[in-house]
Design a protein around this motif. Structure first.
Motif, PDB file in Angstrom:
ATOM      1  N   VAL A 219       0.851  -1.184   0.000  1.00  0.00           N
ATOM      2  CA  VAL A 219       0.000   0.000   0.000  1.00  0.00           C
ATOM      3  C   VAL A 219       0.890   1.239   0.000  1.00  0.00           C
ATOM      4  O   VAL A 219       1.773   1.381   0.856  1.00  0.00           O
ATOM      5  CB  VAL A 219      -0.922   0.031   1.237  1.00  0.00           C
ATOM      6  N   LEU A 220       0.652   2.137  -0.959  1.00  0.00           N
ATOM      7  CA  LEU A 220       1.396   3.391  -1.035  1.00  0.00           C
ATOM      8  C   LEU A 220       0.598   4.525  -0.394  1.00  0.00           C
ATOM      9  O   LEU A 220      -0.582   4.711  -0.702  1.00  0.00           O
ATOM     10  CB  LEU A 220       1.701   3.751  -2.484  1.00  0.00           C
ATOM     11  N   VAL A 221       1.267   5.272   0.484  1.00  0.00           N
ATOM     12  CA  VAL A 221       0.699   6.440   1.141  1.00  0.00           C
ATOM     13  C   VAL A 221       1.607   7.616   0.793  1.00  0.00           C
ATOM     14  O   VAL A 221       2.828   7.533   0.970  1.00  0.00           O
ATOM     15  CB  VAL A 221       0.647   6.254   2.666  1.00  0.00           C
ATOM     16  N   ALA A 222       1.050   8.695   0.279  1.00  0.00           N
ATOM     17  CA  ALA A 222       1.897   9.802  -0.161  1.00  0.00           C
ATOM     18  C   ALA A 222       1.186  11.132   0.007  1.00  0.00           C
ATOM     19  O   ALA A 222      -0.047  11.198   0.013  1.00  0.00           O
ATOM     20  CB  ALA A 222       2.309   9.605  -1.618  1.00  0.00           C
TER      21      ALA A 222
ATOM     22  N   VAL B 249      -5.038  19.342  -3.260  1.00  0.00           N
ATOM     23  CA  VAL B 249      -5.792  18.652  -4.308  1.00  0.00           C
ATOM     24  C   VAL B 249      -4.860  18.245  -5.452  1.00  0.00           C
ATOM     25  O   VAL B 249      -4.953  17.131  -5.991  1.00  0.00           O
ATOM     26  CB  VAL B 249      -6.940  19.540  -4.818  1.00  0.00           C
ATOM     27  N   GLU B 250      -3.943  19.142  -5.826  1.00  0.00           N
ATOM     28  CA  GLU B 250      -2.990  18.815  -6.886  1.00  0.00           C
ATOM     29  C   GLU B 250      -2.145  17.595  -6.515  1.00  0.00           C
ATOM     30  O   GLU B 250      -1.986  16.668  -7.313  1.00  0.00           O
ATOM     31  CB  GLU B 250      -2.066  20.003  -7.155  1.00  0.00           C
ATOM     32  N   VAL B 251      -1.620  17.595  -5.297  1.00  0.00           N
ATOM     33  CA  VAL B 251      -0.799  16.461  -4.861  1.00  0.00           C
ATOM     34  C   VAL B 251      -1.638  15.191  -4.813  1.00  0.00           C
ATOM     35  O   VAL B 251      -1.190  14.119  -5.244  1.00  0.00           O
ATOM     36  CB  VAL B 251      -0.163  16.747  -3.489  1.00  0.00           C
ATOM     37  N   ALA B 252      -2.858  15.287  -4.285  1.00  0.00           N
ATOM     38  CA  ALA B 252      -3.723  14.107  -4.200  1.00  0.00           C
ATOM     39  C   ALA B 252      -3.968  13.502  -5.576  1.00  0.00           C
ATOM     40  O   ALA B 252      -3.900  12.274  -5.764  1.00  0.00           O
ATOM     41  CB  ALA B 252      -5.046  14.485  -3.541  1.00  0.00           C
ATOM     42  N   GLN B 253      -4.235  14.336  -6.558  1.00  0.00           N
ATOM     43  CA  GLN B 253      -4.487  13.842  -7.915  1.00  0.00           C
ATOM     44  C   GLN B 253      -3.251  13.179  -8.506  1.00  0.00           C
ATOM     45  O   GLN B 253      -3.340  12.137  -9.160  1.00  0.00           O
ATOM     46  CB  GLN B 253      -4.968  14.985  -8.798  1.00  0.00           C
ATOM     47  N   ARG B 254      -2.088  13.777  -8.260  1.00  0.00           N
ATOM     48  CA  ARG B 254      -0.867  13.227  -8.825  1.00  0.00           C
ATOM     49  C   ARG B 254      -0.463  11.913  -8.163  1.00  0.00           C
ATOM     50  O   ARG B 254      -0.069  10.967  -8.840  1.00  0.00           O
ATOM     51  CB  ARG B 254       0.273  14.252  -8.703  1.00  0.00           C
ATOM     52  N   VAL B 255      -0.547  11.829  -6.828  1.00  0.00           N
ATOM     53  CA  VAL B 255      -0.116  10.592  -6.179  1.00  0.00           C
ATOM     54  C   VAL B 255      -1.107   9.457  -6.446  1.00  0.00           C
ATOM     55  O   VAL B 255      -0.712   8.286  -6.552  1.00  0.00           O
ATOM     56  CB  VAL B 255       0.112  10.783  -4.662  1.00  0.00           C
ATOM     57  N   LYS B 256      -2.383   9.805  -6.591  1.00  0.00           N
ATOM     58  CA  LYS B 256      -3.351   8.772  -6.959  1.00  0.00           C
ATOM     59  C   LYS B 256      -3.041   8.220  -8.339  1.00  0.00           C
ATOM     60  O   LYS B 256      -3.056   6.996  -8.566  1.00  0.00           O
ATOM     61  CB  LYS B 256      -4.775   9.322  -6.938  1.00  0.00           C
ATOM     62  N   ALA B 257      -2.737   9.106  -9.285  1.00  0.00           N
ATOM     63  CA  ALA B 257      -2.421   8.668 -10.643  1.00  0.00           C
ATOM     64  C   ALA B 257      -1.195   7.771 -10.669  1.00  0.00           C
ATOM     65  O   ALA B 257      -1.076   6.880 -11.526  1.00  0.00           O
ATOM     66  CB  ALA B 257      -2.202   9.887 -11.541  1.00  0.00           C
ATOM     67  N   ALA B 258      -0.280   7.988  -9.731  1.00  0.00           N
ATOM     68  CA  ALA B 258       0.942   7.189  -9.683  1.00  0.00           C
ATOM     69  C   ALA B 258       0.766   5.873  -8.936  1.00  0.00           C
ATOM     70  O   ALA B 258       1.678   5.044  -8.936  1.00  0.00           O
ATOM     71  CB  ALA B 258       2.059   8.005  -9.030  1.00  0.00           C
ATOM     72  N   GLY B 259      -0.385   5.664  -8.286  1.00  0.00           N
ATOM     73  CA  GLY B 259      -0.633   4.380  -7.637  1.00  0.00           C
ATOM     74  C   GLY B 259      -0.869   4.422  -6.148  1.00  0.00           C
ATOM     75  O   GLY B 259      -1.044   3.372  -5.522  1.00  0.00           O
TER      76      GLY B 259
ATOM     77  N   GLN C  34       9.024  13.223  -9.559  1.00  0.00           N
ATOM     78  CA  GLN C  34       9.948  12.267  -8.946  1.00  0.00           C
ATOM     79  C   GLN C  34       9.192  11.078  -8.358  1.00  0.00           C
ATOM     80  O   GLN C  34       9.659   9.936  -8.417  1.00  0.00           O
ATOM     81  CB  GLN C  34      10.782  12.963  -7.862  1.00  0.00           C
ATOM     82  N   PHE C  35       8.019  11.354  -7.790  1.00  0.00           N
ATOM     83  CA  PHE C  35       7.212  10.260  -7.247  1.00  0.00           C
ATOM     84  C   PHE C  35       6.706   9.361  -8.369  1.00  0.00           C
ATOM     85  O   PHE C  35       6.675   8.130  -8.223  1.00  0.00           O
ATOM     86  CB  PHE C  35       6.036  10.829  -6.446  1.00  0.00           C
ATOM     87  N   ASP C  36       6.311   9.944  -9.497  1.00  0.00           N
ATOM     88  CA  ASP C  36       5.919   9.144 -10.656  1.00  0.00           C
ATOM     89  C   ASP C  36       7.037   8.172 -11.040  1.00  0.00           C
ATOM     90  O   ASP C  36       6.804   6.975 -11.249  1.00  0.00           O
ATOM     91  CB  ASP C  36       5.623  10.052 -11.863  1.00  0.00           C
TER      92      ASP C  36
ATOM     93  N   GLU D  37      -0.118  -2.193 -12.299  1.00  0.00           N
ATOM     94  CA  GLU D  37       0.784  -1.289 -13.004  1.00  0.00           C
ATOM     95  C   GLU D  37       0.476   0.147 -12.596  1.00  0.00           C
ATOM     96  O   GLU D  37      -0.669   0.559 -12.564  1.00  0.00           O
ATOM     97  CB  GLU D  37       0.591  -1.427 -14.518  1.00  0.00           C
ATOM     98  N   ALA D  38       1.531   0.900 -12.216  1.00  0.00           N
ATOM     99  CA  ALA D  38       1.323   2.292 -11.839  1.00  0.00           C
ATOM    100  C   ALA D  38       0.815   3.067 -13.043  1.00  0.00           C
ATOM    101  O   ALA D  38       1.384   3.028 -14.126  1.00  0.00           O
ATOM    102  CB  ALA D  38       2.632   2.903 -11.346  1.00  0.00           C
ATOM    103  N   MET D  39      -0.299   3.770 -12.857  1.00  0.00           N
ATOM    104  CA  MET D  39      -0.913   4.553 -13.931  1.00  0.00           C
ATOM    105  C   MET D  39      -0.506   6.013 -13.753  1.00  0.00           C
ATOM    106  O   MET D  39      -1.059   6.726 -12.918  1.00  0.00           O
ATOM    107  CB  MET D  39      -2.430   4.429 -13.904  1.00  0.00           C
ATOM    108  N   VAL D  40       0.493   6.444 -14.494  1.00  0.00           N
ATOM    109  CA  VAL D  40       1.041   7.788 -14.331  1.00  0.00           C
ATOM    110  C   VAL D  40       0.479   8.722 -15.389  1.00  0.00           C
ATOM    111  O   VAL D  40       0.521   8.422 -16.582  1.00  0.00           O
ATOM    112  CB  VAL D  40       2.580   7.755 -14.421  1.00  0.00           C
ATOM    113  N   GLN D  41      -0.048   9.848 -14.938  1.00  0.00           N
ATOM    114  CA  GLN D  41      -0.557  10.872 -15.859  1.00  0.00           C
ATOM    115  C   GLN D  41       0.470  12.001 -15.866  1.00  0.00           C
ATOM    116  O   GLN D  41       0.846  12.531 -14.830  1.00  0.00           O
ATOM    117  CB  GLN D  41      -1.916  11.406 -15.386  1.00  0.00           C
TER     118      GLN D  41
END
Length: 353
Positions: free
Chosen positions: A103-106, A118-128, A326-328, A347-351
């Protein structure tokens, strides 16, 4: 003390033994395992004769004493089986435990404003990531450092969850704030500085939300596990242990010393899920990727990583924070090792931003 029942024991027989233990002034806690049922006995058991208890029923396989000072936390209490912590989130239930995917927490150290969180939440969710971390209340060494926005920051975390579906992890520092924190948090965090705050441990143990318990900066493993015992003794079985580095003599190159050996040690001592926080554990962003990979190799169940859109301008812990890009990159690298260890969920889904 634990009573190990034989496979296929009828439910009425388990209930009968349960009542027998209550009549003796003990607190029985049936634990349903994959293959057997174990009844943990909490209370004054020193005078009980294991051989006498075994004669209570032909369905009892054996009776064992738990030798550790931490009873409920001990792996013995579950007859060697690992436990899991199930956390409902808007995106579905997430499971922490050694039998489940990593489980990833970020997220940022502190919640600074709505656009940022909100920006960080969207990005870390997209990365997994499955959970967003962010401090509303921040314990700081200096009274003049940023202490967090408090209750208003909880509203911003709630807004980020509504827009992304991520679960929320945030810290509670004071028993007076527990109710408002627990209204927003899917997992309530007890930070390193509060690991020995026994009043707080009892309070978080008396509420229903899962608890993330960080190791104190100078705490031994036994002290850490005894702190978890406080929470479980108060009635909350859903505890996740988080290693975040301990204080040592070398402060020039790392903020703390990340104790990765704690993973196999905890595996032998407790059934509770394990998380590693390489951000606080090292204090420097360029060290985080290596330690995150090492934590997966060691067998951690979860990783907590700090992410900020502009670390140089972060109000707290900027030097140890990764950028979203960098997290992506890191999650893509972690996925390779995670798959080898059979712990990667997908698979990590990176946007790309």
């Amino acid at each position: 003390m634990i009573i190990v029942m034989k496979s296929g024991t009828p439910k009425p027989e388990i209930q009968r033994i349960d009542q027998e233990m209550k009549d003796r002034g003990l607190t029985p806690e049936p634990i349903i395992g994959r293959h057997k049922v174990v009844i943990g006995l909490v209370g004054e058991t020193r005078e009980l004769d294991p051989d006498h208890l075994q004669d209570l029923s032909p369905w009892i396989e054996k009776v064992l004493r738990v030798e550790k000072p931490y009873k409920r936390v001990s792996r013995e209490f579950r007859h060697g089986e690992a436990s899991e912590v199930a956390v409902p989130t808007p995106n579905g239930t997430v499971y922490f435990g050694e039998q489940h995917p990593l489980v990833l927490v970020a997220g940022p150290c502190s919640v600074e404003n709505e656009d940022m969180i909100v920006e960080v939440a969207q990005r870390v969710k997209a990365a997994g990531a499955s959970f967003l971390r962010g401090g509303a209340y921040k314990p700081r060494t200096s009274p003049y450092s940023f202490q967090g926005h408090g209750e208003s920051a909880l509203d911003l975390l709630a807004a980020a969850r509504e827009k992304t579906g991520l679960g929320i992890m945030t810290e509670v520092m004071d028993t007076a704030d527990l109710e408002v924190v627990a209204e927003v948090a899917d997992v309530v965090q007890v930070g390193a500085r509060n690991m020995h705050n026994f009043a707080l441990l009892k309070k978080v143990g008396a509420q229903d939300k899962p608890v993330l318990l960080k190791r104190g900066i100078s705490a031994t493993i036994e002290e850490w596990l005894m702190a978890a015992e406080y929470i479980m003794a108060a009635g909350n079985p859903n505890v996740i242990l988080c290693e975040r580095g301990i204080r040592s003599f070398d402060r020039q190159y790392t903020r703390n010393t990340l104790d990765l050996a704690v993973v196999p040690v905890l595996r032998s001592q407790t059934h509770l899920p394990i998380m590693i926080d390489p951000s606080h554990g090292t204090g420097w962003a360029d060290l985080v990727p290596s330690m995150a990979k090492a934590a997966i190799a060691a067998g951690t169940d979860s990783l907590m990583i700090e992410v900020h859109p502009d670390p140089a301008k972060a109000l707290s812990d900027g030097p140890q924070s990764l950028t979203p890009d960098q997290f992506d990159q890191l999650t893509q690298e972690l996925s390779i090792l995670g798959k080898v260890m059979n712990r990667w969920p997908q698979e990590a889904m990176v946007q790309q931003a």
